[in-house]
Design an enzyme around this catalytic site. Sequence first.
Site, PDB file in Angstrom:
ATOM      1  N   CYS A   1       0.903  -1.233   0.046  1.00 45.55           N
ATOM      2  CA  CYS A   1       0.026   0.041  -0.042  1.00 45.55           C
ATOM      3  C   CYS A   1       0.814   1.266  -0.119  1.00 45.55           C
ATOM      4  O   CYS A   1       1.882   1.278   0.845  1.00 45.55           O
ATOM      5  CB  CYS A   1      -1.025   0.194   1.150  1.00 45.55           C
ATOM      6  SG  CYS A   1      -1.564   1.485   1.771  1.00 45.55           S
ATOM      7  N   GLU A   2       0.524   2.189  -0.843  1.00 47.32           N
ATOM      8  CA  GLU A   2       1.445   3.416  -0.950  1.00 47.32           C
ATOM      9  C   GLU A   2       1.228   4.200  -0.059  1.00 47.32           C
ATOM     10  O   GLU A   2       2.051   5.269   0.214  1.00 47.32           O
ATOM     11  CB  GLU A   2       1.280   4.017  -2.235  1.00 47.32           C
ATOM     12  CG  GLU A   2      -0.210   4.648  -2.476  1.00 47.32           C
ATOM     13  CD  GLU A   2      -0.125   5.350  -3.912  1.00 47.32           C
ATOM     14  OE1 GLU A   2      -0.787   6.303  -4.108  1.00 47.32           O
ATOM     15  OE2 GLU A   2       0.543   4.997  -4.825  1.00 47.32           O
ATOM     16  N   HIS A   3       0.319   4.362   0.972  1.00 48.30           N
ATOM     17  CA  HIS A   3       0.086   5.070   1.979  1.00 48.30           C
ATOM     18  C   HIS A   3       0.844   4.942   3.229  1.00 48.30           C
ATOM     19  O   HIS A   3       1.044   5.755   4.146  1.00 48.30           O
ATOM     20  CB  HIS A   3      -1.580   4.959   2.370  1.00 48.30           C
ATOM     21  CG  HIS A   3      -2.471   5.684   1.054  1.00 48.30           C
ATOM     22  ND1 HIS A   3      -3.715   5.021   0.917  1.00 48.30           N
ATOM     23  CD2 HIS A   3      -2.341   6.597   0.041  1.00 48.30           C
ATOM     24  CE1 HIS A   3      -4.287   5.696  -0.158  1.00 48.30           C
ATOM     25  NE2 HIS A   3      -3.318   6.489  -0.565  1.00 48.30           N
ATOM     26  N   HIS A   4       0.883   3.641   3.576  1.00 53.96           N
ATOM     27  CA  HIS A   4       1.593   2.926   4.731  1.00 53.96           C
ATOM     28  C   HIS A   4       2.745   2.050   4.508  1.00 53.96           C
ATOM     29  O   HIS A   4       3.500   1.738   5.416  1.00 53.96           O
ATOM     30  CB  HIS A   4       0.619   2.538   5.653  1.00 53.96           C
ATOM     31  CG  HIS A   4      -0.584   3.286   6.255  1.00 53.96           C
ATOM     32  ND1 HIS A   4      -1.820   3.227   5.358  1.00 53.96           N
ATOM     33  CD2 HIS A   4      -0.804   4.169   7.101  1.00 53.96           C
ATOM     34  CE1 HIS A   4      -2.574   4.057   5.830  1.00 53.96           C
ATOM     35  NE2 HIS A   4      -1.884   4.922   6.947  1.00 53.96           N
TER      36      HIS A   4
ATOM     37  N   HIS B   1      -6.153  -5.939   3.515  1.00 56.58           N
ATOM     38  CA  HIS B   1      -4.928  -4.993   3.579  1.00 56.58           C
ATOM     39  C   HIS B   1      -4.548  -4.865   4.930  1.00 56.58           C
ATOM     40  O   HIS B   1      -5.289  -4.650   5.843  1.00 56.58           O
ATOM     41  CB  HIS B   1      -5.588  -3.357   3.341  1.00 56.58           C
ATOM     42  CG  HIS B   1      -6.043  -3.213   1.565  1.00 56.58           C
ATOM     43  ND1 HIS B   1      -5.257  -2.655   0.898  1.00 56.58           N
ATOM     44  CD2 HIS B   1      -6.959  -4.043   0.906  1.00 56.58           C
ATOM     45  CE1 HIS B   1      -5.813  -2.638  -0.347  1.00 56.58           C
ATOM     46  NE2 HIS B   1      -6.638  -3.827  -0.333  1.00 56.58           N
TER      47      HIS B   1
ATOM     48  N   CYS C   1      -2.942  -2.317   6.451  1.00 62.36           N
ATOM     49  CA  CYS C   1      -3.049  -1.132   6.879  1.00 62.36           C
ATOM     50  C   CYS C   1      -4.415  -0.809   7.679  1.00 62.36           C
ATOM     51  O   CYS C   1      -4.457  -0.021   8.385  1.00 62.36           O
ATOM     52  CB  CYS C   1      -2.853  -0.238   5.717  1.00 62.36           C
ATOM     53  SG  CYS C   1      -3.854  -0.092   4.507  1.00 62.36           S
TER      54      CYS C   1
ATOM     55  N   GLN D   1      -4.976  -0.526  -4.612  1.00 61.50           N
ATOM     56  CA  GLN D   1      -5.839  -1.704  -5.130  1.00 61.50           C
ATOM     57  C   GLN D   1      -6.416  -1.242  -6.505  1.00 61.50           C
ATOM     58  O   GLN D   1      -6.707  -1.831  -7.590  1.00 61.50           O
ATOM     59  CB  GLN D   1      -6.740  -2.321  -4.343  1.00 61.50           C
ATOM     60  CG  GLN D   1      -7.664  -3.628  -4.976  1.00 61.50           C
ATOM     61  CD  GLN D   1      -7.969  -4.436  -3.927  1.00 61.50           C
ATOM     62  OE1 GLN D   1      -7.946  -4.241  -2.668  1.00 61.50           O
ATOM     63  NE2 GLN D   1      -9.172  -4.965  -4.314  1.00 61.50           N
TER      64      GLN D   1
END
Length: 195
Positions: free
Chosen positions: A87-90, A156, A158, A128
């Site tokens: 995941c690019e956020h976390h 996920h 996250c 995703q």
Amino acid sequence: MPYKKFEEYNMQVTDDVKDRYKNIIEDLGEDTTRDGLLKTPERAAKAMQFLTQGYNQDPVEILKSAMFKESYNEMVIVKDIELYSLCEHHILPFFGKVHIAYIPNGQIVGLSKLPRIVDVFSRRLQVQERLTEQILDCINDTLKPQGVAVVIEAAHMCMMMRGVQKQNSTTTTSGFRGQFEKIETRNEFLKLIGK
């Protein structure tokens, strides 16, 4: 004979990322000189290069390397393709399965190439939703079939390990092009993958 494993890594990138990981581990309060952590920064740097190797691969060339003229024009499905991404956020993992279908239009593609392009796009920092579209558009634009369908089901970390901490949740995304935009074709695909 002792265990030997060969992996190629850019040593400059490895050294740079290793130093950053060492600083992060120390900033979090750990002792990077203790036995269990001595090689962790280097291992983490190599793991991150492996997990993001999709940036250095061309999914279009992968598909083009195994395209064959063929008159078959019914649905082709490869389902339950394993998916592992970050995941690019976390920068935490998400994982699950990808189901891909296409209806040929004079050309088929080697079946192993579909999971390979899943790997190329998933081995990048991702969301995703974008991953679904990238797989869909790559097949559609390269193979030029009568239609393409992609469904991804993923869990996920996250959401599971932090944040809302919902361990049993999964996320489903889908995309359809061409003939799969027709409800009867879409329903046939969804039935065949068990959805």
